[in-house]
Design an enzyme around this catalytic site. Structure first.
Site, PDB file in Angstrom:
ATOM      1  CE  LYS A  25      30.452   7.760  37.073  1.00 40.23           C
ATOM      2  NZ  LYS A  25      29.718   6.896  37.676  1.00 40.23           N
TER       3      LYS A  25
ATOM      4  CB  SER B  92      35.573  13.317  11.767  1.00 39.05           C
ATOM      5  OG  SER B  92      35.456  14.193  12.900  1.00 39.05           O
TER       6      SER B  92
ATOM      7  CB  SER C  17      34.662  17.375  11.815  1.00 38.88           C
ATOM      8  OG  SER C  17      36.023  16.862  11.648  1.00 38.88           O
TER       9      SER C  17
END
Length: 455
Positions: free
Chosen positions: A4, A79, A103
């Site tokens: 955020k 990934s 990953s």
């Protein structure tokens, strides 16, 4: 992992550019509270590799191509490619990533850094763009075991918004670094080498590197014993290669992943503002309308030879947890837990005696052992142990049962100390072919050569 702030959380997709999140991901809050300075989001394989069957690993339309710092024309694996490369290239001392299947450990191994893939439920997934509620876990990358372990300590713990973190049968460790040891701890240890479709499929080039360290482990006073995953023939390809489509639909990992991903991505998108992306179908449609950048159809852009075929499969599943899904989930978990890692931790000698093992060791560039741990939801730590003849890092993975991170930290740090004593510090990147711009990226095969089959 949602932040955020002014940074964008897109999983590499232009479709998610501009979204606003209401709060930091849970682990981001923990990191900030620990005093961490977050420098940025790393690049990755777009949408954690669930958009295409054939793709350039480490590529995303928004971030471009992540490259292996040992040779920039070759794959960084994925990934969580950018996280591993950022640590390997000494851009940051610590990075984080998510793993559904291979990953974290895959990129850590091929980029020569330590990777920690925790038990599913040790770290929160709240606020992380999801793939599978059953397989996803958040872990860390460091140049040393100690660095990575400090990262693990910071992010481990309960989160009332993630039920998996409430399943731990005992309390959370306050400081995993208390379990860091030296090579002297190896005396008397018993390690198992899962043989069938694992060690017997390791390329000779890699095995030479690993055998030097295995010999040193034995010279340090440990025993190295052959064992097996009883599930090997069911769960692992004949040549030891990674394959999440293995088995019929009622036995396939991807049956679980595509349903979980559809539901998880939709739930995540529903919490966002300032975006028209609310479903997987919306992302598919966005890619169709922006095929020049997102490569919706096969061959539209070099990075995605198969277009977005996996996203179509996610959409076609409609997220229905039907009988086939339930059968597949039960099958992969039981095979890889009770009939997999848990069983392999007891070796049977030629005389028929049972030997309880302290951990399992794998040289796992092909990913078979990582896939067993992924389907089980069990942890792994990998440690770099040298370079192959092509100059790419080779790693030793340490595996155990659920919630055994303290044990893995003990053995990973002991083996790392032994490697440093035997070979010296980890080899740093050579940045060969540093001007490379090739897309798709070259695939690193089991012996360090290029292969053309995307996985």
């Amino acid at each position: 992992m949602s932040t955020k702030d002014k940074m964008q959380t897109t999983a590499g997709s232009w479709a998610l550019l501009g979204i606003k999140t209401s709060q930091d991901a849970h682990i981001i809050s923990l990191l900030r509270n620990s005093g961490a300075i977050i420098l940025g989001h790393s690049n990755m394989s777009e949408l954690s590799s669930v958009r295409s069957t054939s793709y350039s690993t480490g590529y995303s339309p928004r971030g471009g191509q992540v490259r292996n710092p040992y040779d920039l024309s070759y794959s960084p694996f994925g990934s969580s490619s950018g996280s591993a490369v950022g640590v390997s290239a000494n851009i940051v001392p610590l990075a984080f990533g998510t793993e559904t299947d291979t990953s974290i450990i895959g990129p850590a191994s091929i980029n020569g850094v330590v990777g920690i893939k925790p038990t599913v439920g040790l770290t929160s997934r709240t606020g992380v763009i999801p793939i599978s509620k059953n397989l996803d876990t958040v872990g860390c990358f460091g140049r040393t075991v100690a660095d990575a372990v400090h990262g693990l300590t910071a992010i481990a713990g309960k989160d009332v918004e993630d039920n998996m973190t409430l399943s731990r049968p005992f309390g959370y460790e306050e400081d995993y670094s208390k379990h860091i040891t030296s090579r002297s701890a190896l005396k008397g240890a018993k390690f198992g080498l899962p043989w069938k479709r694992c060690w017997d499929s390791v390329a000779p080039d890699l095995k030479l590197v690993a055998e030097r360290i295995l010999k040193a482990i034995e010279e340090a006073g440990a025993q190295v014993i052959r064992t097996d995953f009883p599930c090997a023939e069911d769960r692992i390809s004949l040549d030891g290669s990674w394959d999440w489509n293995r088995g019929d639909p009622s036995q396939s990992e991807f049956t679980v992943v595509k349903v979980d991903a559809y539901n998880g991505i939709n739930d995540y998108l529903a919490q966002l503002s300032d975006t028209s992306m609310k479903t997987v179908e919306d992302i598919v449609d966005f890619n169709d309308r922006n095929t020049g950048t997102e490569g919706a159809e096969a061959g539209d852009i070099p990075a995605f030879p198969s277009g977005q075929v996996d996203l179509h499969q996610l959409a076609e599943s409609r997220g229905i947890e039907d009988e086939t899904y339930q059968q597949a989930l039960k099958h992969i978990q039981s095979q890889c837990r009770e009939n997999g890692i848990d069983a392999a931790l007891t070796a049977i000698t030629e005389e028929g005696q049972s030997v309880e093992l302290d951990a399992l060791l794998l040289c796992d560039r092909k990913g078979a052992g990582q896939q067993i741990a992924a389907q089980a939801g069990y942890p792994i730590i990998c440690v770099p142990i040298g370079l192959d003849s092509a100059g790419f890092p080779v790693s030793l993975s340490i595996q155990h049962t659920a919630w055994s991170e303290c044990t893995l930290v003990k053995w990973a740090s002991a083996i790392e100390d032994l490697v440093h004593h035997t070979l010296g510090p980890r080899p740093t990147p050579a940045y060969r072919n540093h001007m490379s711009k090739n897309i798709p990226i070259k695939k690193i095969g089991p012996e360090g050569f290029e292969i053309h089959e995307a996985s």
